[in-house]
Scaffold this active site. Structure first.
Site, mmCIF file in Angstrom:
data_model
loop_
_atom_site.group_PDB
_atom_site.id
_atom_site.type_symbol
_atom_site.label_atom_id
_atom_site.label_comp_id
_atom_site.label_asym_id
_atom_site.label_seq_id
_atom_site.Cartn_x
_atom_site.Cartn_y
_atom_site.Cartn_z
ATOM 1 N N THR A 95 4.585 -2.598 1.167
ATOM 2 C CA THR A 95 4.970 -2.235 -0.190
ATOM 3 C C THR A 95 5.305 -3.519 -0.929
ATOM 4 O OG1 THR A 95 5.838 -0.140 0.589
ATOM 5 C CG2 THR A 95 6.577 -0.878 -1.571
ATOM 6 N N LYS A 171 2.201 3.744 -4.921
ATOM 7 C CA LYS A 171 3.196 3.669 -3.846
ATOM 8 C C LYS A 171 4.600 3.448 -4.419
ATOM 9 C CE LYS A 171 5.487 2.865 -0.072
ATOM 10 N NZ LYS A 171 6.022 3.985 0.684
ATOM 11 N N LYS A 240 14.747 -3.426 -2.955
ATOM 12 C CA LYS A 240 13.551 -4.247 -3.169
ATOM 13 C C LYS A 240 12.451 -3.424 -3.845
ATOM 14 C CE LYS A 240 10.195 -4.289 -0.624
ATOM 15 N NZ LYS A 240 9.155 -4.216 0.409
#
Lengths: 292, 292, 292, 292
Positions: A95, A171, A240
């Site tokens: 990711t 995503k 994050k």
């Protein structure tokens, strides 16, 4: 196929064995070598560097912690970019930011290499059960070449189109939606608990009527029980991903107030020492604020 | 059973016929008489006042627009409270405030009457198909007496316990969760659209992986298509329910930032003239803000 | 003193003349040379490169648009870092990130050079009138050496202490406070206008009672009149400063919900084409949302 | 003038003595009689009921805790509405809802009485020093009749126009602005503290440059010292005013996200047991969230 697999963290170490089981020839690399050794017994070759792993393969899969880790592995001298053969495919499963994905697409194109962004949905348990969902972006032919790999590790592959970074947008946005579910369940549960309603009964109503999706069951149980173990996805990773989403949103000029709210939850959680908790533990902030 | 049904709006007029079909003897009342006349053909008796309807029944069901409408019907001289026989049950299906529900429970107890709060989940289409979800709160014996009625109109009944107002808390909180889904999908869709991702493809990924719940399909299609018709639940009702939730939350000392965010969406929608739109059209505010 | 001044944008071109007037010997550099030429007439020497400007001075002042511009000027080969004499001072007046300020402090220390962070408060009008407020961070002796320069351009200098980046924290936080004033006035004015209260009368009450500060007068007049000209500080710079603040806050683990709200205002403003407007024009979003 | 003063809480008991000093003939009423007795020594007559106080006066001033208390005093049988002579003025100084103010204007008009809304800005210390700011709304002639009273208790009177409830809008909006200052200072101070900047030094910079207003000094000192005593305005009153503002905003269709944020701070504060703290203590929530 000859496959290199770089990155054996929580997710990578659960995914890689399925590729060996499916008959692929695997070279693995991990910064901490001990994690790689567990795969050696199963038949993988341990590579000493990313370049060593990627030098003679059809596909290199990267599953690393963040942009920084991936950049190092790809762009360092003798790294993936230097070592990967022409026409071989880099499948980026991490990711990462939309902008790094775009840069990778460009870099590989210039070298005559292929690039597919294929981030996955699912916690480590799903990875261990080969039940991930794969979202693949990139040229159709390249995705088709990788499909046997995706089939080996996931329950379903969605093809989002030619533009690889679009898969990363999907995503990050999907992860954002998961965080909205956690936060919404947290606020809702704080209210029902303080109103004298049993949170398990409440959850049963939700998941038995309009909110039947797995994401409401998984996180709903954690939130209702106020127990956030085992830790599937650590708090700093949650922050994050949220940060990457907000960066993509700012670049695209899209205000996302719910993402801001979740951002503050993650920051608060870290400020209060919840660094090693599962990201769903942001629910505790709603509980605390309500005096529970 | 002998049943009175008060309130034949979008929801009530879709629910009442199922009671007749199930063989119950129905008296209906609606402020605007024409709506009641449609049920007369099906065998209902038209009552001239709420008291006239509730005077000789086992159960009176109320399905009215808001606290004010229900208070009038119940507390006016000669209203439900005065007319309902001892031991008969008032089933309150409207989405009302927790505090009014508590007051109703008290009022009926003092009169030797029964009170069950039984708000429902489902849009008018679901009501027409007898597919509602019923959340019932109140003494177990009273709920059991009403179960044949619930079975006639819904696909499932959840019993939340002895405390009737708890059912209202659950209903308001459930509606809140729906609004968080709408808002989250709106922000997410604004981002994917501006990032060049097809919103229908995005929705297919969501509903084919982690977000399989009906609520994501129903509202996801509206949001992806930027089309919010037919109007199942009007904007001002959305704001009303949000207001009731925030009042319950304030009373219980529970901060709910997501509910505030949705509140502002409803207020903005009304300020911009979207009074007759479906509540899901708050998604348009995210689209506008993103310059779409 | 011999002074180099790098960066002649809105602020720099209003500040630099005061240094010449105060008798200092000035070398100026600007990427677009034409802006420097206006100062040549007043006695400044035009330098051809940043290194050329900084090669033989007591102090080099940088007043550039953002981190990127400053990094280029300082870290490029032959840039400020290479050219500045030992013991000479780099006074960084730009509004930059706390992390870049920290890196600059380190870099200059390693070279035996001095570094003072001295961001300023005040719009271009204030700069032109030598009425800025200077917030200086760094070793006391170095700040004292620069004091004549600060006195020439501002009405007051605040010394924040030895740690230079602290001055940048103060500057970013101060700008954040200004944005909260703009946003609060916007929401307040939307309400009073829709309630039939004259916004000028309202502003007079505020600034005549508890809110006497200049910031309420300056921005209050813009907001009350719904007119945001002349443009003193462009929207993208507002977003930039907000982004730097949020980065500093995230690094320090401090959630700042008001900063998030303002962030969304800036993003919305840019999405809606207000790129060239003054940052105070975010007030228009509150007006629009209220249907004004 | 003959004046009745109803309500001798924190504010009322600090205001009333100034009216006696200015030579007016005062009748006072308070639910808890002991508070009234303190004024008896100074020359006030203690009335046994609101109606007894208001029966024979030129002006009746009400300074009560909330809508409910004021409604009781005015609308109860034998209350102010029944007792006040024709052409006498009811000056409502309490911070009440816009809708109640509108209702009072109507009620008094129907009785041939006068109504002026005259809420005040200032904490109890300011009231004790006769330094309040008065915002008066109502017919000009009626306001002029009351001006000697306003002059006796305040440092300045602002006339907002004929529409009395407009004064209440201004008061509620002014209070909202104060809360935004508190919250903004709290977030800012959390950041500077965690960045190693002395909060007193920070405050000195603010109040010595752009933020010179009293409101920044008063609350800035509390926030910087993390000490919120003496308690001038209790937390539940802060929430009450916020609620009235949000109600007025919703009625006028104005979304106010900053007001929502502050709302959550008050609710959180109460949930965590800060009921007896000054409203500025909401700053502690920012401190806690940042791990301070």
């Amino acid at each position: 196929m000859k496959v290199a697999f770089l990155g054996l963290g929580n997710m990578g170490s659960a995914i890689a064995p399925h590729l060996i089981e499916a008959g692929h020839q695997l070279a693995v690399y991990n910064r901490t070598r001990s994690k790689a050794e567990q795969l050696e017994a199963a038949g993988a070759r341990i590579a000493s560097t990313p370049g060593d792993a990627a030098g003679d393969v059809d596909v290199v899969i990267t599953m690393l912690a963040d942009d920084h880790a991936l950049e190092e592995v790809v762009y360092a001298e003798g790294g993936v970019l230097d070592a990967l053969p022409r026409d071989a495919v880099h499948v980026s499963m991490s990711t990462i930011s939309v902008s790094l994905s775009r840069r990778l697409a460009d870099s590989h194109r210039e070298r005559g290499q292929r690039y597919v962004a294929a981030p996955v949905f699912g916690r480590p348990e799903a990875a261990a059960a080969a039940k991930l969902f794969v979202v693949a972006g990139g040229p159709a032919a390249d995705i088709e070449r990788c499909r046997p790999l995706f089939d080996a590790i996931g329950q379903k592959t969605f093809v989002i189109g030619d533009d690889a970074p679009s898969a990363n947008v999907v995503k990050l946005t999907g992860n954002f939606l998961i965080t909205t579910v956690i936060e919404a369940l947290a606020e809702a549960t704080a209210l029902v608990r303080k109103s004298g309603v049993n949170p398990d009964a409440f959850l049963e109503i939700l998941t038995g009527s309009l909110f039947t999706a797995p994401v409401y069951r998984t996180y709903g149980q954690m939130v209702a029980a106020d127990r956030f173990e085992p830790v599937g996805f650590r708090m700093p990773l949650g922050l994050k991903d949220n940060r990457l989403l907000l960066a993509a949103a700012e670049e695209a000029s899209v205000p996302m107030p719910m993402a801001n709210l979740v951002h503050d939850r993650f920051v608060t959680a870290l400020a209060q020492g919840m660094t090693d908790a599962d990201w769903a533990a942001i629910a505790r902030i709603s509980f605390k604020n309500a005096g529970l």
